[in-house]
Scaffold this motif. Structure first.
Motif, PDB file in Angstrom:
ATOM      1  N   ILE A   1       0.828  -1.206   0.000  1.00 54.90           N
ATOM      2  CA  ILE A   1       0.000   0.000   0.000  1.00 54.90           C
ATOM      3  C   ILE A   1       0.864   1.257   0.000  1.00 54.90           C
ATOM      4  O   ILE A   1       2.067   1.218   0.265  1.00 54.90           O
ATOM      5  CB  ILE A   1      -0.951   0.009   1.213  1.00 54.90           C
ATOM      6  N   ALA A   2       0.222   2.383  -0.281  1.00 53.26           N
ATOM      7  CA  ALA A   2       0.939   3.648  -0.437  1.00 53.26           C
ATOM      8  C   ALA A   2       1.537   4.164   0.864  1.00 53.26           C
ATOM      9  O   ALA A   2       2.379   5.066   0.834  1.00 53.26           O
ATOM     10  CB  ALA A   2       0.010   4.699  -1.036  1.00 53.26           C
ATOM     11  N   SER A   3       1.128   3.622   2.003  1.00 51.42           N
ATOM     12  CA  SER A   3       1.771   3.995   3.265  1.00 51.42           C
ATOM     13  C   SER A   3       3.282   3.833   3.176  1.00 51.42           C
ATOM     14  O   SER A   3       4.037   4.561   3.828  1.00 51.42           O
ATOM     15  CB  SER A   3       1.228   3.135   4.415  1.00 51.42           C
ATOM     16  N   CYS A   4       3.719   2.881   2.356  1.00 50.70           N
ATOM     17  CA  CYS A   4       5.151   2.618   2.217  1.00 50.70           C
ATOM     18  C   CYS A   4       5.890   3.752   1.501  1.00 50.70           C
ATOM     19  O   CYS A   4       7.122   3.772   1.496  1.00 50.70           O
ATOM     20  CB  CYS A   4       5.371   1.301   1.472  1.00 50.70           C
ATOM     21  N   TRP A   5       5.153   4.676   0.886  1.00 47.30           N
ATOM     22  CA  TRP A   5       5.780   5.833   0.252  1.00 47.30           C
ATOM     23  C   TRP A   5       6.041   6.955   1.263  1.00 47.30           C
ATOM     24  O   TRP A   5       6.797   7.891   0.973  1.00 47.30           O
ATOM     25  CB  TRP A   5       4.868   6.416  -0.837  1.00 47.30           C
ATOM     26  N   THR A   6       5.415   6.899   2.425  1.00 46.52           N
ATOM     27  CA  THR A   6       5.291   8.070   3.294  1.00 46.52           C
ATOM     28  C   THR A   6       6.614   8.770   3.567  1.00 46.52           C
ATOM     29  O   THR A   6       6.710   9.993   3.482  1.00 46.52           O
ATOM     30  CB  THR A   6       4.618   7.677   4.623  1.00 46.52           C
ATOM     31  N   CYS A   7       7.633   8.026   3.916  1.00 47.27           N
ATOM     32  CA  CYS A   7       8.913   8.644   4.267  1.00 47.27           C
ATOM     33  C   CYS A   7       9.930   8.560   3.137  1.00 47.27           C
ATOM     34  O   CYS A   7      11.137   8.666   3.385  1.00 47.27           O
ATOM     35  CB  CYS A   7       9.478   7.989   5.520  1.00 47.27           C
ATOM     36  N   LYS A   8       9.462   8.381   1.934  1.00 44.92           N
ATOM     37  CA  LYS A   8      10.378   8.184   0.814  1.00 44.92           C
ATOM     38  C   LYS A   8      10.383   9.318  -0.194  1.00 44.92           C
ATOM     39  O   LYS A   8      11.262   9.362  -1.050  1.00 44.92           O
ATOM     40  CB  LYS A   8      10.026   6.879   0.074  1.00 44.92           C
ATOM     41  N   SER A   9       9.407  10.227  -0.118  1.00 45.15           N
ATOM     42  CA  SER A   9       9.277  11.194  -1.207  1.00 45.15           C
ATOM     43  C   SER A   9       8.724  12.526  -0.733  1.00 45.15           C
ATOM     44  O   SER A   9       7.849  12.587   0.140  1.00 45.15           O
ATOM     45  CB  SER A   9       8.357  10.624  -2.292  1.00 45.15           C
ATOM     46  N   ALA A  10       9.211  13.593  -1.366  1.00 45.22           N
ATOM     47  CA  ALA A  10       8.693  14.934  -1.105  1.00 45.22           C
ATOM     48  C   ALA A  10       7.296  15.124  -1.682  1.00 45.22           C
ATOM     49  O   ALA A  10       6.614  16.102  -1.358  1.00 45.22           O
ATOM     50  CB  ALA A  10       9.643  15.976  -1.695  1.00 45.22           C
ATOM     51  N   ASN A  11       6.845  14.203  -2.522  1.00 46.76           N
ATOM     52  CA  ASN A  11       5.506  14.296  -3.108  1.00 46.76           C
ATOM     53  C   ASN A  11       4.400  13.937  -2.123  1.00 46.76           C
ATOM     54  O   ASN A  11       3.237  14.298  -2.340  1.00 46.76           O
ATOM     55  CB  ASN A  11       5.383  13.361  -4.317  1.00 46.76           C
ATOM     56  N   VAL A  12       4.742  13.221  -1.061  1.00 48.00           N
ATOM     57  CA  VAL A  12       3.717  12.640  -0.194  1.00 48.00           C
ATOM     58  C   VAL A  12       2.819  13.673   0.478  1.00 48.00           C
ATOM     59  O   VAL A  12       1.587  13.524   0.454  1.00 48.00           O
ATOM     60  CB  VAL A  12       4.363  11.695   0.841  1.00 48.00           C
ATOM     61  N   PRO A  13       3.346  14.740   1.105  1.00 49.33           N
ATOM     62  CA  PRO A  13       2.431  15.691   1.748  1.00 49.33           C
ATOM     63  C   PRO A  13       1.377  16.251   0.793  1.00 49.33           C
ATOM     64  O   PRO A  13       0.207  16.399   1.175  1.00 49.33           O
ATOM     65  CB  PRO A  13       3.371  16.790   2.260  1.00 49.33           C
ATOM     66  N   GLY A  14       1.772  16.535  -0.437  1.00 54.56           N
ATOM     67  CA  GLY A  14       0.813  17.042  -1.414  1.00 54.56           C
ATOM     68  C   GLY A  14      -0.236  16.015  -1.783  1.00 54.56           C
ATOM     69  O   GLY A  14      -1.421  16.342  -1.954  1.00 54.56           O
ATOM     70  N   LEU A  15       0.181  14.754  -1.896  1.00 53.75           N
ATOM     71  CA  LEU A  15      -0.768  13.695  -2.228  1.00 53.75           C
ATOM     72  C   LEU A  15      -1.747  13.451  -1.086  1.00 53.75           C
ATOM     73  O   LEU A  15      -2.934  13.196  -1.313  1.00 53.75           O
ATOM     74  CB  LEU A  15      -0.012  12.409  -2.568  1.00 53.75           C
ATOM     75  N   VAL A  16      -1.263  13.544   0.154  1.00 52.39           N
ATOM     76  CA  VAL A  16      -2.163  13.387   1.302  1.00 52.39           C
ATOM     77  C   VAL A  16      -3.147  14.553   1.358  1.00 52.39           C
ATOM     78  O   VAL A  16      -4.334  14.374   1.657  1.00 52.39           O
ATOM     79  CB  VAL A  16      -1.363  13.280   2.618  1.00 52.39           C
ATOM     80  N   ALA A  17      -2.658  15.765   1.044  1.00 50.53           N
ATOM     81  CA  ALA A  17      -3.556  16.922   1.012  1.00 50.53           C
ATOM     82  C   ALA A  17      -4.638  16.742  -0.051  1.00 50.53           C
ATOM     83  O   ALA A  17      -5.790  17.151   0.131  1.00 50.53           O
ATOM     84  CB  ALA A  17      -2.746  18.193   0.737  1.00 50.53           C
ATOM     85  N   GLU A  18      -4.275  16.102  -1.144  1.00 52.42           N
ATOM     86  CA  GLU A  18      -5.211  15.886  -2.250  1.00 52.42           C
ATOM     87  C   GLU A  18      -6.171  14.734  -1.979  1.00 52.42           C
ATOM     88  O   GLU A  18      -7.373  14.825  -2.260  1.00 52.42           O
ATOM     89  CB  GLU A  18      -4.409  15.598  -3.524  1.00 52.42           C
ATOM     90  N   MET A  19      -5.664  13.644  -1.401  1.00 54.60           N
ATOM     91  CA  MET A  19      -6.448  12.417  -1.266  1.00 54.60           C
ATOM     92  C   MET A  19      -6.969  12.181   0.143  1.00 54.60           C
ATOM     93  O   MET A  19      -7.816  11.306   0.348  1.00 54.60           O
ATOM     94  CB  MET A  19      -5.588  11.218  -1.695  1.00 54.60           C
ATOM     95  N   GLY A  20      -6.446  12.922   1.121  1.00 51.85           N
ATOM     96  CA  GLY A  20      -6.820  12.658   2.498  1.00 51.85           C
ATOM     97  C   GLY A  20      -6.255  11.323   2.965  1.00 51.85           C
ATOM     98  O   GLY A  20      -5.277  10.807   2.407  1.00 51.85           O
ATOM     99  N   ASP A  21      -6.891  10.730   3.969  1.00 56.65           N
ATOM    100  CA  ASP A  21      -6.409   9.458   4.506  1.00 56.65           C
ATOM    101  C   ASP A  21      -6.536   8.305   3.515  1.00 56.65           C
ATOM    102  O   ASP A  21      -5.958   7.234   3.727  1.00 56.65           O
ATOM    103  CB  ASP A  21      -7.169   9.112   5.794  1.00 56.65           C
ATOM    104  N   ASP A  22      -7.281   8.507   2.435  1.00 54.08           N
ATOM    105  CA  ASP A  22      -7.381   7.462   1.413  1.00 54.08           C
ATOM    106  C   ASP A  22      -6.035   7.200   0.744  1.00 54.08           C
ATOM    107  O   ASP A  22      -5.839   6.140   0.143  1.00 54.08           O
ATOM    108  CB  ASP A  22      -8.405   7.854   0.343  1.00 54.08           C
TER     109      ASP A  22
END
Length: 444
Positions: free
Chosen positions: A123-144
């Protein structure tokens, strides 16, 4: 007359200065702070246009070398080969398949894509600490975001760990960008947008260098700090939650896989209590071309010991290095011994289960083994071989050893019906008596 000439000269100089400014070059020179980088900029190369010296140190994260460190480093190697007991500890889980030492931060996206633990169900949780893109994606998708298939977001993950993970691109102030840390601080009553600079010089690292788990059906990355930061606190949190990452096939109990609890381990250490931050040692100030900058080469302080350790310590550099190795060697030796006993606990439980042992007693043994594994893994997963906090590290290893031996004895009791010896040492009593004796001696 002379004063009049000087005045005219000054006027001409000022006018010339205004003309020079108005006709200046478009070349952007590095300054302390700028506001020219557009909001949402992620690529380190864009920051490099304004901060080339910092960028040069950031790119040193691409170098792969372990020395002068003896443990860890940035070369990729197999932890399962170095610590064979881990294959038994993590049996039935992905870390028994592959458990490599991380390379530098610039390789974070590249490396997570290729590890064998990532599969079609990841799952995408595995991306969390790997990329600068993650905060923006969480802002866009929420907890999904977190429960989305890992591979479904690959095209949207374009940048590894960059300047944007820790800096506001317009002011370059340190900021907390990762939602899991913002959420954890908020739960603890701490405003993530109202932190001191010195707090931020540690907390920007704590965005990733922490223990975490996937919470709820949406698998939201969560920091288990509600009861505190110590291994005891976090284990108590998991016990109350009834959480486990997987069930060990031989031990028959749900186990917890600790991640990389550098921040939690650092808390309470001598350096932490002295007021130091992660950046003081791992991102020391240095002079480059006559300019004072923070190094963005995230590596062992031993690689730049003059700028890190010796700004406070006055001892010889080689002596300091040997003191680090002294601590780490002791931790490594103890961890190997404790790991062996943990494997023996697993084997004892498996043997008792195969022999049809008493289930109630066997379940007690399993819970003891679960605790032993947690404390051992805390030390193994933490990236300093104990140096971030030697006292806490040895405390965790001693508890792991204790729980492992208790598990072995309880498994034997479950199998034979004969209880092993119980040690009920009243340590506080003996300590208080010793203190009284010392105080009496001092008054004589």
């Amino acid at each position: 007359m002379r004063k009049h000439v000087i005045f005219i000269g000054l006027v001409i100089l000022v006018i010339t200065g205004f003309i020079a400014v108005g006709c200046g070059s478009d070349t952007k020179q590095p300054v302390a702070f700028r506001a020219d980088i557009p909001p949402g900029t992620l690529a380190a190369e864009e920051f490099a246009k304004y901060y080339p010296k910092q960028y040069d140190t950031y790119m040193k994260n691409a170098e792969m070398s372990n020395g002068p460190s003896k443990y860890g480093g940035s070369e990729e190697y197999d932890n399962l080969t170095q610590w064979p007991f881990l294959k038994e500890i993590f049996a039935g889980y992905g870390f028994a398949i592959e458990y490599n030492e991380d390379r530098g931060h610039v390789y974070s996206v590249e490396d997570v894509k290729k590890i064998k633990r990532i599969n079609d169900k990841s799952i995408a949780s595995c991306w969390t600490c790997k990329s600068a893109n993650v905060p923006g994606l969480v802002a866009e998708m929420g907890d999904d975001f977190y429960g989305t298939n890992f591979h479904a977001l690959t095209d949207k993950i374009t940048d590894p760990i960059t300047c944007a993970n820790c800096h506001d691109p317009q002011t370059m102030k340190l900021v907390i960008t990762q939602p899991p840390l913002r959420n954890a601080l908020t739960r603890l009553g701490k405003d993530p947008d109202n932190l001191t600079t010195q707090e931020l010089r540690t907390l920007v690292c704590a965005q990733c260098h922490v223990e975490y788990y996937f919470a709820g059906d949406k698998k939201v990355v969560t920091f288990p700090w509600d009861k505190g930061f110590t291994p005891d606190d976090i284990l108590a949190y998991y016990e109350e939650l009834g959480f486990s990452d997987w069930e060990h096939p031989k031990a028959g109990v749900g186990e917890i896989k600790v991640q990389h609890p550098e921040f939690e381990t650092f808390i309470g250490s001598v350096h932490y209590e002295a007021g130091l931050s992660c950046a003081d040692c791992h991102m020391p100030y240095m002079m480059v071309g006559g300019e004072k900058i923070s190094s963005h080469w995230w590596t062992s302080p031993l690689k730049h010991i003059n700028e890190s350790c010796m700004t406070c310590h006055r001892e010889d550099a080689e002596w300091l290095k040997e003191r680090v190795f002294y601590t780490q060697d002791k931790v490594a030796d103890t961890m190997a011994r404790v790991g062996t006993v943990n494997v023996e606990a697993i084997e004892a439980i498996a043997a008792a289960a195969a022999a049809g042992a008493n289930q109630d007693l066997l379940n007690e043994a399993r819970q003891l083994q679960r605790k032993a594994q947690f404390y051992l893994d805390w030390v193994g997963a933490e990236n300093s071989m104990g140096f971030h906090n030697p006292q806490l590290t040895f405390d965790a290893l001693s508890k792991s050893m204790d729980y492992a031996y208790q598990a072995i004895n309880k498994a034997a009791e479950a199998r034979t019906g004969v209880a092993g010896p119980k040690w009920d040492v009243a340590i506080p009593k003996y300590n208080s008596e010793a203190i009284k004796l010392m105080q009496a001696h001092e008054t004589q």
